[in-house]
Design a protein around this motif. Structure first.
Motif, PDB file in Angstrom:
ATOM      1  N   TYR A  33      -8.216  28.038  -6.498  1.00  0.00           N
ATOM      2  CA  TYR A  33      -7.121  27.569  -7.291  1.00  0.00           C
ATOM      3  C   TYR A  33      -7.716  26.949  -8.645  1.00  0.00           C
ATOM      4  O   TYR A  33      -7.048  26.611  -9.840  1.00  0.00           O
ATOM      5  CB  TYR A  33      -6.148  26.696  -6.654  1.00  0.00           C
ATOM      6  N   LEU A  70       2.418  24.213  -9.183  1.00  0.00           N
ATOM      7  CA  LEU A  70       2.316  24.551  -7.845  1.00  0.00           C
ATOM      8  C   LEU A  70       1.276  24.170  -7.288  1.00  0.00           C
ATOM      9  O   LEU A  70       1.328  23.436  -6.049  1.00  0.00           O
ATOM     10  CB  LEU A  70       2.270  26.094  -7.638  1.00  0.00           C
ATOM     11  N   ARG A  73       1.964  35.496  -0.464  1.00  0.00           N
ATOM     12  CA  ARG A  73       3.033  34.836   0.022  1.00  0.00           C
ATOM     13  C   ARG A  73       3.128  34.803   1.888  1.00  0.00           C
ATOM     14  O   ARG A  73       3.787  33.927   2.327  1.00  0.00           O
ATOM     15  CB  ARG A  73       4.479  34.967  -0.365  1.00  0.00           C
ATOM     16  N   ILE A  80      -0.596  28.076 -12.988  1.00  0.00           N
ATOM     17  CA  ILE A  80      -0.537  27.820 -11.682  1.00  0.00           C
ATOM     18  C   ILE A  80      -0.458  26.187 -11.431  1.00  0.00           C
ATOM     19  O   ILE A  80      -0.387  25.980 -10.043  1.00  0.00           O
ATOM     20  CB  ILE A  80      -1.639  28.354 -11.022  1.00  0.00           C
ATOM     21  N   GLN A 139       0.591  34.141  -7.942  1.00  0.00           N
ATOM     22  CA  GLN A 139       1.244  33.381  -6.937  1.00  0.00           C
ATOM     23  C   GLN A 139       1.684  34.238  -5.871  1.00  0.00           C
ATOM     24  O   GLN A 139       2.742  34.326  -5.444  1.00  0.00           O
ATOM     25  CB  GLN A 139       2.638  32.667  -7.401  1.00  0.00           C
ATOM     26  N   PRO A 155       0.111  31.319  -2.047  1.00  0.00           N
ATOM     27  CA  PRO A 155       0.417  31.482  -3.650  1.00  0.00           C
ATOM     28  C   PRO A 155      -0.344  30.698  -4.359  1.00  0.00           C
ATOM     29  O   PRO A 155      -0.385  30.901  -5.619  1.00  0.00           O
ATOM     30  CB  PRO A 155       2.088  31.136  -3.591  1.00  0.00           C
TER      31      PRO A 155
END
Length: 476
Positions: free
Chosen positions: A204, A94, A440, A91, A437, A431
């Motif tokens: 995250y 991103l 959305r 991840i 992810q 995401p």
């Protein structure tokens, strides 16, 4: 607390717990005076306070009503189904691409992970830091090795005691922010290839930690109102050899969800039965809007399985990078890992924060900070109700500074993120909060920055971009 403030808090609590739903007419001033035994002036001041916080609105010749943006109630987002397989995490690319925007001061920072730095008492902290540098004992450089400065740990221990969750001061370990505490906890109870239960959507940085340590994730769905789905967690424990859970039990990032205290107690009981450690990320715990600090899951831990992590980064001083962990049975392992990695948190900042906590009116600062954040939350939700598509769903947390916004199925949050950047607005797309992810059609918005004409215009621009994309999605 003054009488009008106490009355405002009582009424605010009724609004938060749903006793007074959005759109409900508030009791008249005359009825409030009779019911609570206060003067008309006190009742008016309480209603003015609620109006300032965005919780009620006055209607001409009609009285006060519980705030419901533009006459409609924005429903909370929906919980998602649980995941039945573990996932290797990839991840970071991103996340880094999205978070790069958070460094640009020219952008409207709805995507930031921090509240506005203008909300922190920098002058008073600067005095504490200057005093610490001037009076620093050279032996502190040795004495303040893990577990950390004894005065600071004592002050942290007093905050646990005041919150109703006492912890032995000698067990508290000072770290370089909460993120280091969380990573040390993860390292103490896992090996590469192990499976860890995380929230979905989730923070995250937890995903990045799993990626770095080559751990696998099992995502447990989070209800945007009351947190982790315990049935899904128990099923996951039955299917996978879960070595640890990393959960944010209150004012969850990104949804703002908080587990009720009986649910936290049930969570600890479930993990105790299966002897699965809990890494409790509680960096927003003191940003509550109610009349008392909610108990963390750690308060219900009798077996030493909960590692409670927090910091001053979200409430007082992000740049000081001072956090801590109350590690339960894992204290020795975490102290050793701390010595093996970063050795010690900054000694002058530890001393400065200890001095500030002793003499700097921290609780007064927190009361003011909570009031500002609650007011800004109401302002942003009102603006969302005015400008966003009709089908939008939005959380209304009881603390922290994040809103979780869910659009209709088929919406593309990454496309909205790119379009918003072109208009000078940063947001956090869904995401980045999922190992797969997903999410959305969701975004996270930060209401902890100044609410002014620029911020309100930015919400209107986001709404126009979202409406245009919703129309395009409906045509496909």
């Amino acid at each position: 607390m003054k009488r009008y403030e106490a009355l405002a808090e009582t009424l605010a609590q009724d609004i938060r717990n749903g006793s007074l739903p959005a759109g409900t007419r508030m009791p008249s001033i005359r009825k409030t005076v009779a019911q609570y035994g206060v003067s008309p002036s006190t009742a008016f001041q309480a209603y003015y306070r609620l109006e300032e916080r965005g919780l009620v609105r006055a209607r001409e010749r009609s009285g006060y009503y519980v705030a419901g943006p533009t006459g409609r109630t924005l429903p909370p987002p929906k919980a998602r189904p649980s995941q039945k397989v573990s996932t290797e995490v990839d991840i970071s690319r991103l996340v880094f691409a999205v978070l790069e925007a958070a460094r640009d001061r020219e952008l409207v920072q709805f995507g930031s992970a921090f509240p506005s730095p203008e909300l922190f008492p920098w002058n008073r902290l600067g005095k504490s830091l200057a005093r610490a540098g001037r009076d620093l004992d050279p032996w502190y450089s040795v004495n303040d090795l893990p577990p950390g400065n004894p005065v600071l740990r004592q002050q942290i221990g007093l905050r646990y005691l005041g919150a109703g969750a006492p912890q032995p001061t000698d067990d508290i370990i000072v770290t370089n922010g909460a993120l280091e505490a969380l990573n040390l906890c993860l390292m103490a109870v896992t090996q590469p290839g192990d499976v860890v239960a995380i929230e979905s959507p989730g923070f995250y940085a937890a995903l990045q930690a799993l990626e770095r340590l080559k751990l696998k994730a099992v995502e447990i769905p989070v209800d945007p109102v009351d947190g982790v789905d315990l049935d899904a967690l128990e099923a996951a424990i039955g299917r996978h050899p879960i070595k640890a859970c990393w959960f944010m039990t209150q004012f969850h990032n990104p949804t703002g969800a908080s587990m009720p205290e009986d649910k936290k107690q049930a969570l600890v009981a479930l993990l105790t039965r299966h002897q699965v450690p809990l890494i409790e990320d509680d960096v927003y715990g003191e940003l509550y809007f109610g009349d008392r600090c909610p108990l963390p899951a750690k308060a219900f831990d009798t077996d030493g399985l909960v590692m409670h992590c927090s910091s001053f980064s979200k409430t007082l001083s992000p740049g000081f990078r001072i956090g801590w962990v109350a590690p339960g049975r894992f204290g020795e392992a975490i102290r050793h890992l701390k010595l093996m990695t970063t050795l010690s948190a900054g000694v002058p900042t530890q001393v400065a924060l200890a001095e500030y906590l002793q003499h700097g009116s921290y609780d007064k600062h927190l009361r003011r900070l909570r009031h500002v954040l609650e007011t800004r939350q109401g302002q942003m939700i009102t603006a969302i109700g005015q400008h966003f598509p009709d089908e939008v769903r939005v959380s209304r947390p009881d603390g922290g500074y994040f809103l979780w916004v869910e659009f209709a199925s088929g919406f593309d949050a990454l496309a909205l993120h790119r379009a918003a950047l072109a208009e000078g607005i940063a947001i956090a797309p869904g995401p980045i909060f999922s190992a797969r992810q997903g999410y959305r059609n969701c975004i996270r918005l930060n209401y902890g920055h100044a609410w002014d004409a620029r911020a309100e215009a930015a919400v209107a621009t986001l709404g126009a971009l979202a409406r245009a994309q919703s129309v395009a999605a409906a045509r496909r």
